[in-house]
Structures are given as structure tokens and as C-alpha cells.
Design an enzyme around this catalytic site. Sequence first.
Site, short mmCIF file in Angstrom:
data_model
loop_
_atom_site.label_atom_id
_atom_site.label_comp_id
_atom_site.label_asym_id
_atom_site.label_seq_id
_atom_site.Cartn_x
_atom_site.Cartn_y
_atom_site.Cartn_z
N PHE A 97 0.75 -1.26 -0.08
CA PHE A 97 0.03 0.16 0.02
C PHE A 97 0.89 1.42 0.06
O PHE A 97 0.50 2.03 -0.80
CB PHE A 97 -0.93 0.01 1.19
CG PHE A 97 -1.69 1.32 1.42
CD1 PHE A 97 -2.76 1.47 0.51
CD2 PHE A 97 -1.54 2.06 2.36
CE1 PHE A 97 -3.49 2.75 0.54
CE2 PHE A 97 -2.20 3.25 2.59
CZ PHE A 97 -3.21 3.54 1.50
N GLU A 98 1.62 1.25 0.76
CA GLU A 98 2.76 2.22 0.82
C GLU A 98 3.31 2.53 -0.57
O GLU A 98 3.45 3.65 -0.78
CB GLU A 98 3.88 1.94 1.85
CG GLU A 98 5.03 2.59 1.97
CD GLU A 98 6.27 1.86 2.79
OE1 GLU A 98 7.24 2.50 2.62
OE2 GLU A 98 6.14 0.76 3.10
N GLN A 99 3.60 1.54 -1.15
CA GLN A 99 4.31 1.75 -2.51
C GLN A 99 3.21 2.45 -3.47
O GLN A 99 3.64 3.28 -4.21
CB GLN A 99 4.84 0.49 -3.12
CG GLN A 99 5.72 0.71 -4.24
CD GLN A 99 5.15 -0.37 -5.38
OE1 GLN A 99 4.04 -1.28 -5.06
NE2 GLN A 99 5.30 -0.13 -6.62
#
Length: 529
Positions: A451-453
Amino acid sequence: MHPFAFLVILSGLATYKAQLCRNEDVKCDEVQYVLNGEPIRLPCCGNINDSSNITWFKNGSHIPFNSDPQSRIHQNRNVLWFFPASLEDAGWYTCVLGDVTYCTRLIVFENEKGLCYNRSTLFSNRQPSGATKIICPYVWDYVDISKAQIKWLKECQPLQNDKYYALADALTIQNAVKQDEGLYTCVVQFEYSGTEYSLTRTMDVNITVAAASHVPFMRNPRNTIEKVELGSAISLRCEVIYGDKNFMWTYNDSAVDEVYDSVKTGYFNSSMTEDREPMVYRYLNFSEIKEEHYNKKFYCEILDTMTKAYVMLQRPDPNLQPFLIAFFVSLIFVIINIVIAIKIFKTDIVLWYRSSCFAGKNKKDGKLYDAYIMYPKSLSETTSKPIDVFVLKVLPEVLEKQFSYRLFIFGRDVLPGEAVSDVVDEAISQSRRLVIVLGSTQSKNYLKDDFEQQIAMYDALIRNKIKVILVELEKGMEYSNMPESIQYIKQMQGAIRWKGDFMQSNTKFWKHMRYYMPRAAALRHQNSE
Ligand SMILES: *[C@@H]1O[C@H](CO)[C@@H](O)[C@H](O)[C@H]1NC(C)=O
Ligand SMILES: *[C@@H]1O[C@H](CO)[C@@H](O)[C@H](O)[C@H]1NC(C)=O
Ligand SMILES: *[C@@H]1O[C@H](CO)[C@@H](O)[C@H](O)[C@H]1NC(C)=O
Ligand SMILES: *[C@@H]1O[C@H](CO)[C@@H](O)[C@H](O)[C@H]1NC(C)=O
Ligand SMILES: *[C@@H]1O[C@H](CO)[C@@H](O)[C@H](O)[C@H]1NC(C)=O
Ligand SMILES: *[C@@H]1O[C@H](CO)[C@@H](O)[C@H](O)[C@H]1NC(C)=O
Ligand SMILES: *[C@@H]1O[C@H](CO)[C@@H](O)[C@H](O)[C@H]1NC(C)=O
Ligand SMILES: *[C@@H]1O[C@H](CO)[C@@H](O)[C@H](O)[C@H]1NC(C)=O
């Protein structure tokens, strides 16, 4: 001098010659014209200087003329003077001196209406070749020419042009052309016994290129400078149109070949010019140009007319072309080198510039971090993997400690497993760069569902807010397995590769890193305020 001479032909009727007195009766071949109201003199038998026994007849009648200078017609020795003549004086005048009879016809005419001449009484005179010169005829019997005032008219209009030059009884037309033809009138004003008289003579001036008489004209040389190489052989040619074999090459008023041994004067040779004019030419041959020949005037002189013209020899101007070519070639070479050097040392130059006092400061964007460090996290494993060492130890060691950058490292500043989505979102939006560290190829699916990415990619690529720095830890990374966004970044800007082991200082890598990082953390405390 003109290439050809002009012949002036003055046509007309009236003339008298200093004829010998002939022992013939009556035959009258002398005609004298006089304008009504102007003076005229009728001489008897040329230059005889004895008047005592001269007898004058007019139309066959003996007329005893007065010798009193005050009377209108008077006899002065052998000359009969009319001061002035009038229409009724026209007739045949015969003088008898001893056994000699001499006859003159006197015609008294009037000018044509509105003109200063009568076309049937023009003076005739053939001028010798040369300059175009008109002589006001037969005025020296009446006045002292050197003091006389002679007024010249062309077609009865005063001459105003600069091209005319009047001296004594002569009018010179300079550079005469066909348009200068016409009727020229001279008017001489003088005083006799207290009365003003004038003498008017009109000539028809024809200007033609003479066939027979030509003034020699030097066509070559023409007072020019000729460039010749030292040691070369040259031939100069003196060309005289309508020339005689009467010219020579001179230097310092001596024949050139008397001054210089290596110079030879040629024979006289004849040919025709392009305009079919006869020309005589003569060579001056230099077998070898020496220093002593430079800057000297070699004259060709026509001896009769004192005409001369020179050629001056000079060293040729140095040929600048090779120098210019060499200059531009080296200039281009230098420019190419500079461009190459700039390409090679771009990183150093930018870093140097940033560290110099010229560098501006970072924009005040209010961001907290210089870079957000993203890397495949090995959740279950220990932090001894190289990528973890690099991200958690090496990067902070150099970028944070040495260069005072402030990094946000996911596995350090926020721990995985927490409810991190808000934190990550916030941290990325507070970062100036996104550093993606790509490690071992074993973990093929890393980064994929992160998600971060996703958020970071969204920020970096779609909104273009964050600049992305790709760092490869290994050689030959296989990008085809990676997310398209990473492939795209790799394609667009490439990646920085970490070489060597962690122990060695890797200055080139850090230079590149710093190059892509924001400017030095000069505003660190600004941000922390
Ligand atoms: C001078 O030229 C005119 C025409 O231009 C001609 O009629 C006349 O005969 C010429 N005179 C002489 C002497 O050649
Ligand atoms: C003509 O005669 C006069 C005097 O009778 C004299 O003064 C004069 O010199 C003479 N001229 C010539 C040319 O003989
Ligand atoms: C003039 O002529 C007469 C004869 O005809 C002569 O006797 C006399 O000497 C002449 N006079 C002069 C000055 O010659
Ligand atoms: C002289 O003869 C001319 C020509 O024949 C004539 O015109 C003139 O009137 C005559 N003059 C005198 C004075 O007889
Ligand atoms: C011009 O002179 C001639 C004599 O040569 C004369 O017959 C004629 O009348 C004169 N012309 C004029 C206009 O007077
Ligand atoms: C020219 O010639 C004269 C003598 O004829 C000589 O004295 C002089 O030096 C010469 N000048 C040059 C420049 O040769
Ligand atoms: C001078 O040079 C010309 C042309 O180069 C040549 O025709 C001529 O024979 C030469 N004359 C002499 C005297 O060397
Ligand atoms: C020039 O004249 C000389 C002798 O005067 C002669 O030998 C030579 O052939 C002539 N040259 C030309 C080109 O007419």
C-alpha cells in the site's frame, strides 16, 4: 591622355593666306568676311612693308584712301583698315604695287535673326590632333591677345561648364565628346581711338575620332601594385597603343636592366588590341624576384610625350585561411571537450555549485524529510540481509550523519504492522524525494501489493510531486517482474547502482546520490523551527 586623339575641324568659308604677290591681273581668290559694324583690315600683298607707291582700286575704280587713323577707312602702309565696315563697303578691292596686282573680295554680312552668327560665313580651320582646342581666328592683327578679353559662346549661349578652359585666343574642351560639337563663337572686345569695337567669329566644331593622327596611349602599366612571391619569375608588359618604338622600362631614371642583372628588357613587338588598334609592347622579365625588387616603382616611359606609369612589386599577403581553419577546428575540439567534461563531471559540478555560496536555498516547501526510503521489507526475517544493512545502517550513516539529510525510513521510523497507512501517507507527502532501494532478486514479489508503495507511486508519477531515486544494490536486476511504475522510472531516468561492499567508501555512489537528493540540508533548522 585619351586612347585616341580628337581632330577638330572648323568648317566655313572665310580665310586668307599670306599669299605671295602674283603678277596676275584681276583674278580674285581672296575673300574676306566681316560682320556689319565690325572692324576689318585688308592687307595688300602679304607682309610688304612699303606703302608709298600702293594704289587701291574698288570695283575697278581708283580710290585714294586717307591715311588719317581717325577716318573710318584709312590706309596704314600696305593695309586698308575699316573702323568699322558697313554694308556699302562690300566689293572687290585691288591693290597695285609696282607691277604686282593683288585682289581681295570683301563681303559684309549680317547675323541671322536672333543669332550671333550667319551660317554661311563660318570660319574654317583644321586643328592639329591632340587636345580639342579652338582658336579664335585672326584677332592678333587687331589686339594684343595676351590682354584681350575673349568671350566664348556655344550656339550663342555663354559657356558655363567646367570642362572649358580659355586661355588667350584658345578655348580647350576637356575630355571632348560628340555632344561638344556645335557652333562656337568668340567675341573680342577692344578699344580703338576711344571707341569700343568687337570682333565676332563663329566656328563649326566637329569632334571626330581621327583616323590618322593618334597620340600614343599607355595601356599598361597603370600605376598598380602587383603581388609576387619571393623567388618567382614574372613578366611585366608595357603596352602602348599607337605607340612607336620609343618607350622603355626604367627604374630611378635608368634602364631597369642596367640597375638589376636578373632583370631583362625584351624586344619591341607589335600586335593589335581587342579594339583593333595597333599596339607596341615590351616585356620586363624578372627571372627571380628578390627582396631588392620589392616596393620599387618600375616605370614604363614614353620618351616623346614624357608619359610614364609604374608597377610596384610587393610580397603577397600571408594566407590566413589555414590559420583560421586551425583556429576553428581547435575551437570546436575545445567545445566538444568542455561538453564531454561537463557530462562527465556534471555531478561534481552540481555538488560543488550547491556547496558554494552562489547556491540558492531550497524552496520553502515546508516538508519535513529530504527523502522517504522505501525498500522491500522482510517482515519475518532478521535485519541481517544486505538490503536491511544498506537501508538501516549505511544510508543513515552517510546521508544523515555526514550530509545532514533527514530521512524517513519505513522500518525504522515507523514499524511495520502498526496501523501505518496514515503515517506513511503523511510521511511521503512530507518528503522531497522517494528513494526506492531494489535489493536481491530472490524476493520476486516484493513491493507488489504494498500500500505504501502504491501511494508513493501515485504521488511520484501521477501528481509528479516527488522525485524518485532508484537504487540498485545488485547487478543485473530483473525489472520485468517489477511493477510497471518501477519499470517506467528505470526507463526514464535509470538507477544508481551500489557497487562494492559496505565497508569500502563508495564516493561515486554517494556523489550520485547527493546529486539526485535535494540541495544540502541548509534549511534543516528552518524546517525544524
Ligand atoms: C561637321 O559636321 C557637320 C554635321 O555634324 C557636317 O555637316 C560638316 O560637314 C562637318 N564639317 C566638316 C569640316 O567635316
Ligand atoms: C616697316 O617700316 C617701318 C618704318 O617705315 C619700320 O619701323 C618697321 O620696322 C618696318 N617693319 C618691317 C617688318 O620691316
Ligand atoms: C614710287 O614710284 C615711282 C615710280 O612709279 C618711283 O619713282 C618712286 O621712287 C617710288 N617711291 C618710293 C618711295 O618707292
Ligand atoms: C562693286 O561690285 C559689287 C558686285 O558687283 C556691287 O555689289 C557693289 O555695289 C559695287 N560697289 C561699288 C562701290 O561700285
Ligand atoms: C548671311 O550672309 C550672306 C552672305 O554670305 C548673306 O547673303 C545673307 O543675307 C546673310 N544672312 C542674313 C540672315 O543676313
Ligand atoms: C638613383 O640614381 C642615383 C644616380 O643615378 C643614385 O645616386 C641614387 O642612389 C639612386 N637611387 C636609388 C634609390 O637607387
Ligand atoms: C619575357 O617573358 C615573355 C613571356 O613570359 C617571353 O615571351 C619573352 O620571350 C621574355 N623575354 C625575354 C627577353 O626574356
Ligand atoms: C618580337 O620581336 C622579336 C624581334 O624583334 C622577334 O624575334 C619575336 O619573334 C617577336 N615576338 C613576337 C611574339 O612577335
